[in-house]
Design a protein around this motif. Structure first.
Motif, PDB file in Angstrom:
ATOM      1  N   GLU A   1      10.055  -0.199  -5.417  1.00  0.00           N
ATOM      2  CA  GLU A   1      11.387  -0.614  -4.949  1.00  0.00           C
ATOM      3  C   GLU A   1      11.580  -2.130  -4.982  1.00  0.00           C
ATOM      4  OE1 GLU A   1      12.657   1.593  -1.520  1.00  0.00           O
ATOM      5  OE2 GLU A   1      14.423   0.326  -1.229  1.00  0.00           O
TER       6      GLU A   1
ATOM      7  N   GLY B   1       0.816  -1.218   0.000  1.00  0.00           N
ATOM      8  CA  GLY B   1       0.000   0.000   0.000  1.00  0.00           C
ATOM      9  C   GLY B   1       0.841   1.255   0.000  1.00  0.00           C
TER      10      GLY B   1
ATOM     11  N   GLY C   1      12.744  14.372  -0.002  1.00  0.00           N
ATOM     12  CA  GLY C   1      13.349  15.204  -1.045  1.00  0.00           C
ATOM     13  C   GLY C   1      12.478  15.578  -2.220  1.00  0.00           C
TER      14      GLY C   1
ATOM     15  N   SER D   1      -2.051  -5.222   2.443  1.00  0.00           N
ATOM     16  CA  SER D   1      -0.883  -4.518   2.954  1.00  0.00           C
ATOM     17  C   SER D   1      -0.590  -4.923   4.396  1.00  0.00           C
ATOM     18  CB  SER D   1      -1.139  -3.011   2.882  1.00  0.00           C
ATOM     19  OG  SER D   1       0.019  -2.310   3.257  1.00  0.00           O
TER      20      SER D   1
ATOM     21  N   SER E   1       3.139   3.229   5.093  1.00  0.00           N
ATOM     22  CA  SER E   1       4.199   2.671   4.243  1.00  0.00           C
ATOM     23  C   SER E   1       5.419   3.582   4.222  1.00  0.00           C
ATOM     24  CB  SER E   1       3.695   2.520   2.803  1.00  0.00           C
ATOM     25  OG  SER E   1       2.537   1.730   2.797  1.00  0.00           O
ATOM     26  N   HIS E   2       6.580   2.997   3.914  1.00  0.00           N
ATOM     27  CA  HIS E   2       7.819   3.776   3.949  1.00  0.00           C
ATOM     28  C   HIS E   2       7.818   4.953   2.963  1.00  0.00           C
ATOM     29  CE1 HIS E   2      11.849   4.671   5.072  1.00  0.00           C
ATOM     30  NE2 HIS E   2      12.226   4.658   3.816  1.00  0.00           N
ATOM     31  N   SER E   3       7.044   4.845   1.903  1.00  0.00           N
ATOM     32  CA  SER E   3       6.924   5.967   0.949  1.00  0.00           C
ATOM     33  C   SER E   3       6.616   7.273   1.682  1.00  0.00           C
ATOM     34  CB  SER E   3       5.776   5.719  -0.034  1.00  0.00           C
ATOM     35  OG  SER E   3       6.086   4.674  -0.917  1.00  0.00           O
TER      36      SER E   3
ATOM     37  N   SER F   1      13.484   7.512  -7.424  1.00  0.00           N
ATOM     38  CA  SER F   1      12.754   6.352  -6.932  1.00  0.00           C
ATOM     39  C   SER F   1      11.279   6.666  -6.751  1.00  0.00           C
ATOM     40  CB  SER F   1      13.359   5.895  -5.618  1.00  0.00           C
ATOM     41  OG  SER F   1      12.474   5.035  -4.992  1.00  0.00           O
ATOM     42  N   LEU F   2      10.990   7.840  -6.188  1.00  0.00           N
ATOM     43  CA  LEU F   2       9.582   8.220  -6.051  1.00  0.00           C
ATOM     44  C   LEU F   2       8.958   8.284  -7.445  1.00  0.00           C
ATOM     45  CD1 LEU F   2       9.652  10.960  -3.252  1.00  0.00           C
ATOM     46  CD2 LEU F   2       8.919   8.592  -3.079  1.00  0.00           C
TER      47      LEU F   2
HETATM   48  C1  LIG Z   1      13.659   7.951   4.664  1.00  0.00           C
HETATM   49  C2  LIG Z   1      13.528   7.807   3.171  1.00  0.00           C
HETATM   50  C3  LIG Z   1      13.455   8.931   2.358  1.00  0.00           C
HETATM   51  C4  LIG Z   1      13.357   8.797   0.970  1.00  0.00           C
HETATM   52  N1  LIG Z   1      13.304   9.921   0.194  1.00  0.00           N
HETATM   53  C5  LIG Z   1      13.181   9.795  -1.147  1.00  0.00           C
HETATM   54  C6  LIG Z   1      13.069  10.956  -1.977  1.00  0.00           C
HETATM   55  O1  LIG Z   1      13.037  12.073  -1.502  1.00  0.00           O
HETATM   56  N2  LIG Z   1      12.995  10.774  -3.313  1.00  0.00           N
HETATM   57  C7  LIG Z   1      12.991   9.530  -3.883  1.00  0.00           C
HETATM   58  O2  LIG Z   1      12.898   9.425  -5.100  1.00  0.00           O
HETATM   59  N3  LIG Z   1      13.060   8.419  -3.109  1.00  0.00           N
HETATM   60  C8  LIG Z   1      13.149   8.529  -1.764  1.00  0.00           C
HETATM   61  N4  LIG Z   1      13.222   7.398  -0.998  1.00  0.00           N
HETATM   62  C9  LIG Z   1      12.990   6.099  -1.613  1.00  0.00           C
HETATM   63  C10 LIG Z   1      11.492   5.914  -1.854  1.00  0.00           C
HETATM   64  O3  LIG Z   1      10.773   6.566  -0.845  1.00  0.00           O
HETATM   65  C11 LIG Z   1      11.089   4.444  -1.861  1.00  0.00           C
HETATM   66  O4  LIG Z   1      11.912   3.719  -2.732  1.00  0.00           O
HETATM   67  C12 LIG Z   1       9.637   4.292  -2.325  1.00  0.00           C
HETATM   68  O5  LIG Z   1       8.791   5.119  -1.582  1.00  0.00           O
HETATM   69  C13 LIG Z   1       9.189   2.848  -2.236  1.00  0.00           C
HETATM   70  O6  LIG Z   1       7.816   2.802  -2.510  1.00  0.00           O
HETATM   71  P1  LIG Z   1       7.085   1.423  -2.715  1.00  0.00           P
HETATM   72  O7  LIG Z   1       5.669   1.744  -3.014  1.00  0.00           O
HETATM   73  O8  LIG Z   1       7.841   0.593  -3.672  1.00  0.00           O
HETATM   74  O9  LIG Z   1       7.211   0.674  -1.295  1.00  0.00           O
HETATM   75  P2  LIG Z   1       6.832   1.150   0.257  1.00  0.00           P
HETATM   76  O10 LIG Z   1       6.380   2.528   0.290  1.00  0.00           O
HETATM   77  O11 LIG Z   1       7.979   0.717   1.030  1.00  0.00           O
HETATM   78  O12 LIG Z   1       5.578   0.237   0.519  1.00  0.00           O
HETATM   79  C14 LIG Z   1       5.667  -1.159   0.672  1.00  0.00           C
HETATM   80  C15 LIG Z   1       4.295  -1.702   0.990  1.00  0.00           C
HETATM   81  O13 LIG Z   1       4.344  -3.115   0.921  1.00  0.00           O
HETATM   82  C16 LIG Z   1       3.620  -3.669   1.982  1.00  0.00           C
HETATM   83  N5  LIG Z   1       4.187  -4.992   2.262  1.00  0.00           N
HETATM   84  C17 LIG Z   1       5.495  -5.327   2.430  1.00  0.00           C
HETATM   85  N6  LIG Z   1       5.593  -6.652   2.686  1.00  0.00           N
HETATM   86  C18 LIG Z   1       4.337  -7.147   2.656  1.00  0.00           C
HETATM   87  C19 LIG Z   1       3.778  -8.448   2.856  1.00  0.00           C
HETATM   88  N7  LIG Z   1       4.524  -9.512   3.156  1.00  0.00           N
HETATM   89  N8  LIG Z   1       2.443  -8.579   2.760  1.00  0.00           N
HETATM   90  C20 LIG Z   1       1.640  -7.512   2.502  1.00  0.00           C
HETATM   91  N9  LIG Z   1       2.115  -6.266   2.308  1.00  0.00           N
HETATM   92  C21 LIG Z   1       3.441  -6.105   2.390  1.00  0.00           C
HETATM   93  C22 LIG Z   1       3.765  -2.678   3.121  1.00  0.00           C
HETATM   94  O14 LIG Z   1       2.673  -2.783   3.987  1.00  0.00           O
HETATM   95  C23 LIG Z   1       3.779  -1.338   2.371  1.00  0.00           C
HETATM   96  O15 LIG Z   1       2.466  -0.874   2.230  1.00  0.00           O
HETATM   97  C24 LIG Z   1      13.324   7.510   0.387  1.00  0.00           C
HETATM   98  C25 LIG Z   1      13.395   6.384   1.197  1.00  0.00           C
HETATM   99  C26 LIG Z   1      13.521   6.516   2.579  1.00  0.00           C
HETATM  100  C27 LIG Z   1      13.658   5.271   3.406  1.00  0.00           C
END
Ligand SMILES: Cc1cc2nc3c(=O)[nH]c(=O)nc-3n(C[C@H](O)[C@H](O)[C@H](O)COP(=O)(O)OP(=O)(O)OC[C@H]3O[C@@H](n4cnc5c(N)ncnc54)[C@H](O)[C@@H]3O)c2cc1C
Length: 560
Positions: A360, A11, A46, A32, A39-41, A376-377
């Motif tokens: 990611e 999510g 930045g 999720s 979520s870490h997003s 990455s965002l």
């Molecule tokens: C502190 C920080 C700052 C950042 N700043 C930037 C920035 O400024 N610009 C940029 O481009 N990038 C930045 N990044 C990187 C970027 O934020 C992340 O790569 C990106 O947000 C990842 O998004 P995502 O949707 O792939 O995963 P996430 O946002 O990590 O979401 C993962 C989801 O998967 C779900 N999940 C995981 N495992 C399971 C499971 N087994 N079963 C069910 N659900 C599960 C979780 O519940 C969560 O909802 C930053 C990263 C960090 C850590």
């Protein structure tokens, strides 16, 4: 059994974007393990790169990304990322994202590392947070079904095709089967494999490990990003935005040491370059207490820090006791981003039919050996959108895949006996002890600087940790909100990934982007201008190499 045409696992930004797009044409649900808005997003500060500026161009964004990737990024995928960037930023704006503005009312943009122009669109330093909440509002508005605090534990595969998932509902302590035509993994990265990381506790690489166990190909796993500026001690991220707004890095002598490492870009060189420079300064005795250097914003003035970097300021005050408008912050590099992941094409399709991945967790590969800040965002929304589109298409065109009672029974029975606590269990050992050794090992021996002998030792020690893990008994059995049980599962995922990362790093006898081998300090295009693919075999990971897609830019020496 539950049924949804498209099931999105995750999510965060990638998952919510995919769900929104797919929901225009198919029945979609989001699963999720934490509530989506946690979520870490949401921690991203930045910004999102997109070539919107008058002097900037998609072409320049493509080139910066290719160069930033140390020529390992696939140029066809990078072209997609950069050309769809401006359109997605405006789409987000129409959904309601309150981007920070220029005095003329245009979307403001700031400089991040490795970029030729101010290219990152932001909302103060809460960029990820505001976009995550905006997408979540849209998901609610469309009535998309959410299964919050449900953990994916296994992909159900029949005849090489993913036909659904087995998930664990933490609140009811129950295993459930969800059948679907397309599963989109958007489960984020594995930062918690490292003791020093900026990542949230939930970032345990579940999706990558589960896809790998189900037979999917992972790629470029040895490439792990270390962010140069995290608060010393806690490793809470101090966004690159702090340097983008004009912050300086200084050593013990007060010198802006980046002049020796990247005389043109200085503090805004890419992350791999800056992280190595900081380590070198500390190692050569120019750090503070032999541990950290300073990030200095004091010359920027209190008003700018308050307006553009409120979160950075708050974090530094709370967690380091330093007001950055008045005194420099103590900082050290830490793990930040998972460059490798589940191999996909530019539509999110993986090597398993019916399985897609975006964000990611995926490796498409736009970041190659080193990701640029802000890309990455952008990747989450661009490729989340594409995966949602393709999954909806599959849902419209393809028949329901077979999912036999035998497959369901096997998965259900093996998981219920595992979760209920198999084996005798070794009393003196624990998930926590194994996790601690694993994460220290990864930070100390598979970190910013790597060397063959230490990597070999890491591989052997990880194998021993895995054996210890196999002997553990699942803690506490199936009871509501048994987080110890989830920790146990997550450490299992991480151990699988650590093995692949360490072995991949040992195998790659060159230095490229974030992968730096002290015993092979040069980039070796002759032998290693190639992706690493890995699949799970009978006796552990099986590695192979594959070509990098080069369309416009032939590899050059990479200087900043
Ligand atoms: C502190 C920080 C700052 C950042 N700043 C930037 C920035 O400024 N610009 C940029 O481009 N990038 C930045 N990044 C990187 C970027 O934020 C992340 O790569 C990106 O947000 C990842 O998004 P995502 O949707 O792939 O995963 P996430 O946002 O990590 O979401 C993962 C989801 O998967 C779900 N999940 C995981 N495992 C399971 C499971 N087994 N079963 C069910 N659900 C599960 C979780 O519940 C969560 O909802 C930053 C990263 C960090 C850590």
């Amino acid at each position: 059994m539950l049924i949804h045409e498209v099931l999105v696992v995750g999510g965060g930004l990638a998952g919510l974007m995919a769900a929104l797009v797919a929901s225009q044409k198919a029945d979609v649900a989001v699963l999720s393990k934490i509530y989506p808005t946690r979520s870490h997003s949401g921690a991203a500060q930045g910004g999102f790169n997109a070539a919107l500026g008058e002097d900037d161009s998609v072409e320049a964004h493509i080139f910066d990304t290719v160069k930033g990737s140390d020529y390992l990024g696939d140029q066809d995928a990078i072209e997609v990322l950069c050309s769809e960037g401006p359109e997605v930023i405006l789409e987000l704006e129409r959904m309601g994202v309150p981007w920070t503005r220029t005095p003329e009312g245009r979307v403001a943009q700031r400089s991040l590392g490795g970029a030729g122009f101010p290219r990152a669109c932001f909302a103060a330093d809460f960029s990820g947070h505001v976009v995550l909440h905006t997408l979540f509002e849209q998901v609610l508005r469309r009535g998309i079904k959410i299964y919050p605090e449900w953990h994916l534990v296994e992909l159900l595969v029949e005849d090489g095709q993913v036909a659904g998932v087995l998930a664990y509902d933490l609140a009811r302590a129950r295993l459930e089967v969800i059948r679907s035509k397309a599963v989109i993994l958007a489960t984020g990265g594995y930062g918690r494999a490292f003791a020093k990381t900026t990542n949230a506790h939930a970032n345990t690489g579940d999706g990558m490990a589960i896809a790998y166990r189900a037979g999917a190909v992972l790629s470029d796993m040895e490439f792990v990003q270390f962010h140069p500026t995290t608060l010393y001690g806690t490793n809470i991220l101090i966004s690159e935005a702090a340097r983008g707004e004009g912050g300086y890095l200084r050593n013990y002598d007060g010198e802006r040491f980046m002049v020796h490492y990247a005389p043109q870009k200085m503090e805004l060189a890419p992350r791999d370059v800056v992280s190595r420079a900081i380590f070198k300064e500390i190692k050569e005795g120019r750090g503070f207490e032999g541990q950290y250097v300073h990030l200095d914003l004091t010359h920027l003035g209190e008003a700018l820090v308050a307006e553009r970097l409120p979160q950075v300021r708050d974090l530094a005050i709370r967690y380091a006791g330093v007001d950055p408008a008045r005194a420099p912050m103590p900082i050290e590099p830490a793990q930040h981003y998972s460059m490798g992941g589940v191999r996909t094409d530019v539509w999110g399709m993986t090597s398993l039919t019916g399985l897609l991945a975006a964000g990611e967790v995926a490796n498409v590969s736009v970041h190659g050996a080193n990701r640029l800040g802000g890309n990455s965002l952008l990747e989450t929304v661009v490729f989340g959108r594409r995966a949602g589109h393709r999954a909806a298409q599959l849902a419209r065109q393809e028949p329901w895949p077979t999912l036999s009672a035998a497959t369901i029974t096997r998965a259900y029975e093996s998981w219920s006996s595992l979760l209920a606590g198999r084996g005798q269990g070794v009393q003196e050992d624990s998930t926590f002890a194994i996790r601690q050794e694993m994460t220290n090992l990864m930070t100390n021996q598979v970190g910013v600087f790597r060397v063959g002998s230490e990597l070999e030792d890491a591989v052997n020690r990880l194998a021993k940790l895995k054996e210890r893990y196999q002997r553990l008994k699942a803690p506490g059995g199936m009871q509501p909100f048994n987080y110890a049980l989830m920790d146990y599962l997550e450490v299992g995922y991480l151990l699988d990934l650590c093995e692949v990362i360490a072995r991949g790093a040992l195998r790659r006898t060159e230095s490229r982007g974030a992968h730096y081998r002290l015993d092979y300090p040069q980039r070796d295009d002759q032998n290693w201008l190639c992706h690493t693919f890995v699949r799970r075999g009978e006796d552990g990971p099986e590695f192979s190499n594959g070509p990098v897609k080069i369309t416009r830019y032939a590899p050059q020496e990479r200087g900043y």
